[in-house]
Design a protein around this motif. Structure first.
Motif, PDB file in Angstrom:
ATOM      1  N   THR A   1       0.828  -1.219   0.000  1.00 57.83           N
ATOM      2  CA  THR A   1       0.000   0.000   0.000  1.00 57.83           C
ATOM      3  C   THR A   1       0.850   1.252   0.000  1.00 57.83           C
ATOM      4  O   THR A   1       0.411   2.304  -0.455  1.00 57.83           O
ATOM      5  N   LYS A   2       2.081   1.161   0.492  1.00 54.69           N
ATOM      6  CA  LYS A   2       2.987   2.320   0.485  1.00 54.69           C
ATOM      7  C   LYS A   2       3.816   2.378  -0.788  1.00 54.69           C
ATOM      8  O   LYS A   2       4.620   3.291  -0.966  1.00 54.69           O
ATOM      9  N   ASN A   3       3.644   1.377  -1.670  1.00 58.91           N
ATOM     10  CA  ASN A   3       4.383   1.299  -2.937  1.00 58.91           C
ATOM     11  C   ASN A   3       5.883   1.192  -2.707  1.00 58.91           C
ATOM     12  O   ASN A   3       6.685   1.799  -3.405  1.00 58.91           O
ATOM     13  N   GLU A   4       6.285   0.443  -1.670  1.00 54.57           N
ATOM     14  CA  GLU A   4       7.701   0.248  -1.390  1.00 54.57           C
ATOM     15  C   GLU A   4       8.250  -0.908  -2.240  1.00 54.57           C
ATOM     16  O   GLU A   4       7.506  -1.757  -2.722  1.00 54.57           O
ATOM     17  N   LYS A   5       9.585  -0.952  -2.371  1.00 54.57           N
ATOM     18  CA  LYS A   5      10.208  -2.065  -3.080  1.00 54.57           C
ATOM     19  C   LYS A   5      10.103  -3.323  -2.216  1.00 54.57           C
ATOM     20  O   LYS A   5      10.320  -3.286  -1.007  1.00 54.57           O
ATOM     21  N   ARG A   6       9.811  -4.437  -2.854  1.00 60.02           N
ATOM     22  CA  ARG A   6       9.641  -5.682  -2.122  1.00 60.02           C
ATOM     23  C   ARG A   6      10.522  -6.758  -2.735  1.00 60.02           C
ATOM     24  O   ARG A   6      10.799  -6.756  -3.932  1.00 60.02           O
ATOM     25  N   GLU A   7      10.936  -7.716  -1.895  1.00 62.81           N
ATOM     26  CA  GLU A   7      11.752  -8.821  -2.390  1.00 62.81           C
ATOM     27  C   GLU A   7      10.900  -9.760  -3.232  1.00 62.81           C
ATOM     28  O   GLU A   7       9.728 -10.005  -2.934  1.00 62.81           O
ATOM     29  N   LEU A   8      11.510 -10.279  -4.286  1.00 60.25           N
ATOM     30  CA  LEU A   8      10.804 -11.225  -5.140  1.00 60.25           C
ATOM     31  C   LEU A   8      10.807 -12.593  -4.488  1.00 60.25           C
ATOM     32  O   LEU A   8      11.692 -12.923  -3.699  1.00 60.25           O
ATOM     33  N   GLU A   9       9.803 -13.390  -4.826  1.00 57.66           N
ATOM     34  CA  GLU A   9       9.703 -14.725  -4.245  1.00 57.66           C
ATOM     35  C   GLU A   9       9.182 -15.694  -5.277  1.00 57.66           C
ATOM     36  O   GLU A   9       8.524 -15.299  -6.255  1.00 57.66           O
ATOM     37  N   PRO A  10       9.451 -16.971  -5.095  1.00 60.96           N
ATOM     38  CA  PRO A  10       8.939 -17.982  -6.044  1.00 60.96           C
ATOM     39  C   PRO A  10       7.405 -18.037  -5.995  1.00 60.96           C
ATOM     40  O   PRO A  10       6.804 -17.978  -4.927  1.00 60.96           O
ATOM     41  N   ILE A  11       6.814 -18.136  -7.177  1.00 60.96           N
ATOM     42  CA  ILE A  11       5.353 -18.177  -7.279  1.00 60.96           C
ATOM     43  C   ILE A  11       4.960 -19.417  -8.074  1.00 60.96           C
ATOM     44  O   ILE A  11       5.358 -19.578  -9.234  1.00 60.96           O
ATOM     45  N   LYS A  12       4.187 -20.305  -7.463  1.00 56.09           N
ATOM     46  CA  LYS A  12       3.631 -21.450  -8.187  1.00 56.09           C
ATOM     47  C   LYS A  12       2.368 -20.979  -8.884  1.00 56.09           C
ATOM     48  O   LYS A  12       1.381 -20.587  -8.238  1.00 56.09           O
ATOM     49  N   MET A  13       2.368 -21.012 -10.201  1.00 60.22           N
ATOM     50  CA  MET A  13       1.290 -20.394 -10.962  1.00 60.22           C
ATOM     51  C   MET A  13      -0.040 -21.109 -10.764  1.00 60.22           C
ATOM     52  O   MET A  13      -1.087 -20.471 -10.728  1.00 60.22           O
TER      53      MET A  13
END
Length: 433
Positions: free
Chosen positions: A261-273
């Motif tokens: 909600t604050k539009n901060e940078k976030r770490e990427l993570e694995p996503i099972k589609m």
């Protein structure tokens, strides 16, 4: 008496001003052209019915300003409708020579200014007013030549006396003032409406941020309390450890939502589609039941990418909901996921009404101008989010056959990469690449 007629012409020529902001925000580009063309054509007819009579029988009106408005603000369709109405009404008034010259003038103005309309609509307000000054001045010059030719062809001689020159100057100034005032008022009204929409959107986002922050504070306080209670047990039993781990996981999710909600940078993570798509189907199940449009998922369990799940969910949520809205009852929406060497490709296929070439072009128009409601904000948000993760999107559609939306997302997307969308078009499709 002539001053009264002049003011009445000003009032009539500003008539499209009362309707343009309304039709611009509520209808497609094609329907805007039709409505504006009809309105400008009626305004031109009204001006011809109450011409300005000045000097020694010198007559003029603002019909050509109405045609210029239709050309510059409505495009090809609007210009054709307004020009047709103007010419047909002039023929109905009688006078073959005057009617033919009116036809020639209409064709000349359309041929001269229609190629400039697309560029004109993208200019700033100051630049548009300056261009209106140029265009109206040139129109007056053309009219003077046509009037002189008409008198010469009829064998009449007009002496350029001081009163005659004064009337010509008055006509020129009134033409310039009418078109420039229309442009100035329209641009300011449209600017105000855009600012109003932006203000409401910012206010809504601010309220959402405040609510989410308060919610996060309350939830995190409860979680901290439960964690402290567990610590006092001073035990290492498996159930307590599992519960403690789950609470830490929940705390991390709350932090992630607040950073989103604050539009901060976030770490990427694995996503099972397959998991992500099934979660979206569960989230949309009430809406799916209400619309009676089932959602079908086709994704391999081993299909994984790295990215921001909140962004990807928001992209797909908006696009899937749009597809559901386009499908009639008992239709279906298929959500399929596949991959190539670099991208995960998510395809959303619906059996809806489809989109015409004009509607596909509206996506480009809306993205550049941000001042219409032809496509919803949900689609606009999805496009901007795809841009932010360096993705691509392809729309394939035809009327009556449904729509397929392909979203190409990098397998290892970087949310800090921003790339401007460069649009290209082909028959039945609109794509960014």
């Amino acid at each position: 008496m002539w001053l009264k007629d002049l003011l009445l012409n000003f009032f009539l020529i500003l008539t499209p001003l009362y309707f343009y902001p309304f039709i611009s925000n509520r209808f497609s580009q094609q329907r805007r052209g039709i409505y504006l063309g009809v309105i400008c054509g009626i305004a031109a007819m009204a001006c011809m019915k109450v011409p300005v009579v000045a000097g020694e029988g010198f007559i003029w009106d603002f019909r050509w300003i109405a045609l210029l408005i239709a050309i510059l603000y409505g495009g090809q369709l609007s210009a054709g409708i307004a020009g047709t109405i103007l010419v047909l009404f002039r023929f109905s008034l009688g006078g073959l020579l005057s009617s033919i010259t009116a036809l020639c003038c209409a064709l000349l103005l359309i041929l001269l200014f229609l190629p400039k309309a697309k560029r004109f609509i993208q200019e700033s307000t100051a630049r548009k007013v300056f261009l209106c000054f140029q265009y109206s001045s040139f129109t007056v010059f053309v009219l003077i030549i046509v009037i002189a030719f008409q008198f010469w062809f009829s064998g009449q001689v007009v002496e350029l006396t001081a009163p005659t020159m004064l009337v010509i100057v008055l006509m020129a100034l009134s033409y310039i003032a009418a078109l420039c005032l229309f442009c100035y008022f329209v641009e300011n009204i449209m600017g105000y409406m855009r600012q109003k929409d932006a203000f409401h959107e910012a206010e809504k986002n601010s309220i959402l941020h405040e609510i989410s922050s308060l919610l996060a504070y309350d939830v995190k306080s409860s979680i901290h309390g439960v964690k402290d209670s567990f610590r006092h047990f001073n035990q290492n039993t498996l159930p307590l450890n599992a519960a403690f781990n789950e609470l830490e996981k929940l705390e991390g999710m709350v932090d992630k939502y607040v950073s989103y909600t604050k539009n901060e940078k976030r770490e990427l993570e694995p996503i099972k589609m397959d998991v992500l798509l099934n979660d979206l189907v569960k989230l949309l199940s009430p809406y799916s039941k209400f619309k009676e449009v089932p959602l079908i998922v086709d994704a391999r369990p081993d299909l994984v990418m790295r990215g921001d799940p909140l962004k990807i969910k928001q992209i797909l949520l908006n696009l899937i909901k749009n597809s559901m809205d386009a499908v009639p009852r008992y239709g279906s929406v298929l959500i399929a996921a596949a991959e190539n060497e670099k991208d995960v490709i998510i395809s959303i296929t619906d059996e809806g009404i489809g989109m015409s070439e004009e509607q596909l072009n509206e996506i480009k128009y809306y993205l550049r101008h941000l001042n219409g409601k032809t496509i919803g904000r949900g689609l606009f948000v999805a496009l901007k989010l795809i841009e932010s993760i360096d993705g691509k999107i392809l729309f394939e559609s035809s009327v009556g056959k449904g729509t397929v939306v392909h979203i190409m997302l990098p397998k290892d997307s970087n949310s800090t990469l921003f790339r401007k969308l460069n649009w290209s078009f082909k028959k039945g499709a609109v794509v960014n690449s």
